[in-house]
Design a protein around this motif. Structure first.
Motif: not given
Length: 319
Positions: A158-169, A171-179
């Motif tokens: 739910v939190t991810t759904h309402y957050a702006p789309p983008g990249l999450h990291y 372990m601090g360095f692995i980029p992953v799309p929010s979905r």
């Protein structure tokens, strides 16, 4: 499993207390704070009648489905195996709870957590029942789980759904799309902690997806509307979800202007500072008893003389 020693706080409890103090208790919404305090009290052994040990409350397909011990559907979610298990789960709850409770209001957030807790437990039992039948492996029926992790995965969706789309990291360095972030975390946690309940976490993700993409949200909203007039004031700032002003139609308060394109879709993408500013403006307008009315811009100087000045010039001309 042997009974956990009551009163043994451990490092995790002290770290959790430091996290709460660092965040500031006045900045934590009431339901989130109560959930954290309640589960900490359970871990500390203040309710031994209901939470004697992990074995007395853990949830498995065998105990719930075959033995019909349904109270484990709820009790197992509130119990944690050790202090670090408690620390990581409650720290995650502080972050997700503060965001979602401010967005939806305290009453609705409590309703959300209650529904997610029940459905995540039912999903865990159902998934293990299906796997047991499919692979003829009785170990799925005897897997006994405790902890709030499944509900946290549902809240993560739910939190991810309402957050702006983008990249999450991760372990601090692995980029992953929010979905995809919760799917990656599901696999990563299983790799780092093999004894974690994979099916419990999976059940939480499924519940979260049924809420944001399926029929669950309309059903829940029909019983308790989001906001429900609730407000949370903390840290000198007003926050929460309101069904009036900015949060009702997305238009400019008091102007009658239509909402900007896709405003509702991207409201969740506002930064916390922007959300605070808008809610504080709305609160100030409501306190004053009216919303600001649109006013015409002042005329450019020199183009429109004052009427009194025009009368004086006309009188002087005919004298």
């Amino acid at each position: 499993m042997h009974p956990r020693r009551r009163g043994n706080a451990g490092l995790g409890v002290f770290l959790l207390g430091a996290e709460v103090l660092n965040m500031g208790m006045s900045n934590i919404p009431p339901v989130t704070l109560a959930l954290v305090a309640g589960q900490t009290a359970i871990f500390m052994g203040f309710l031994p009648k209901y939470f004697y040990s992990a074995a007395s409350v853990c949830m498995s397909t065998y105990l719930v489905w075959h033995r019909q011990d349904f109270k484990r559907l709820i009790l197992s979610q509130l119990f944690h195996a050790d202090d670090m298990h408690l620390y990581f789960n409650m720290t995650s709850l502080l972050i997700k709870g503060r965001s979602l409770e401010r967005r939806f209001g305290s009453m609705y957030f409590l309703w959300m957590v209650s529904v997610f807790t029940a459905l995540t437990s039912v999903g865990y039992v159902a998934i293990n029942l299906i796997l047991e039948d499919r692979f003829h492996d009785h170990s799925y029926a005897t897997q006994c789980a405790v902890g709030f992790s499944g509900v946290l995965f549902a809240l993560k969706v739910v939190t991810t759904h309402y957050a702006p789309p983008g990249l999450h990291y991760v372990m601090g360095f692995i980029p992953v799309p929010s979905r995809w972030i919760y799917w990656v975390e599901l696999l990563l946690i299983q790799m780092v902690t093999p004894n974690a309940s994979f099916t419990g976490h999976l059940a939480g993700i499924i519940v979260g997806l049924v809420y944001v993409k399926g029929p669950l949200k309309p059903l829940m909203d029909g019983l308790i509307p989001p906001g429900s007039g609730q407000r949370y004031r903390g840290g000198g700032q007003s926050s929460g979800y309101r069904r009036t002003g900015w949060f009702s139609s997305g238009g400019t308060p008091g102007t009658g202007n239509p909402p900007p394109p896709k405003y509702q879709q991207y409201t969740g993408g506002l930064s916390e500072e922007e959300q605070y500013r808008r809610v504080m403006e709305e609160s100030r307008w409501q306190t004053q008893g009216s919303y600001p009315q649109p006013s015409a811009p002042p005329p450019p100087p020199g183009l429109y003389p004052d009427l009194d000045e025009l009368r004086e010039r006309r009188s002087a001309r005919y004298q």
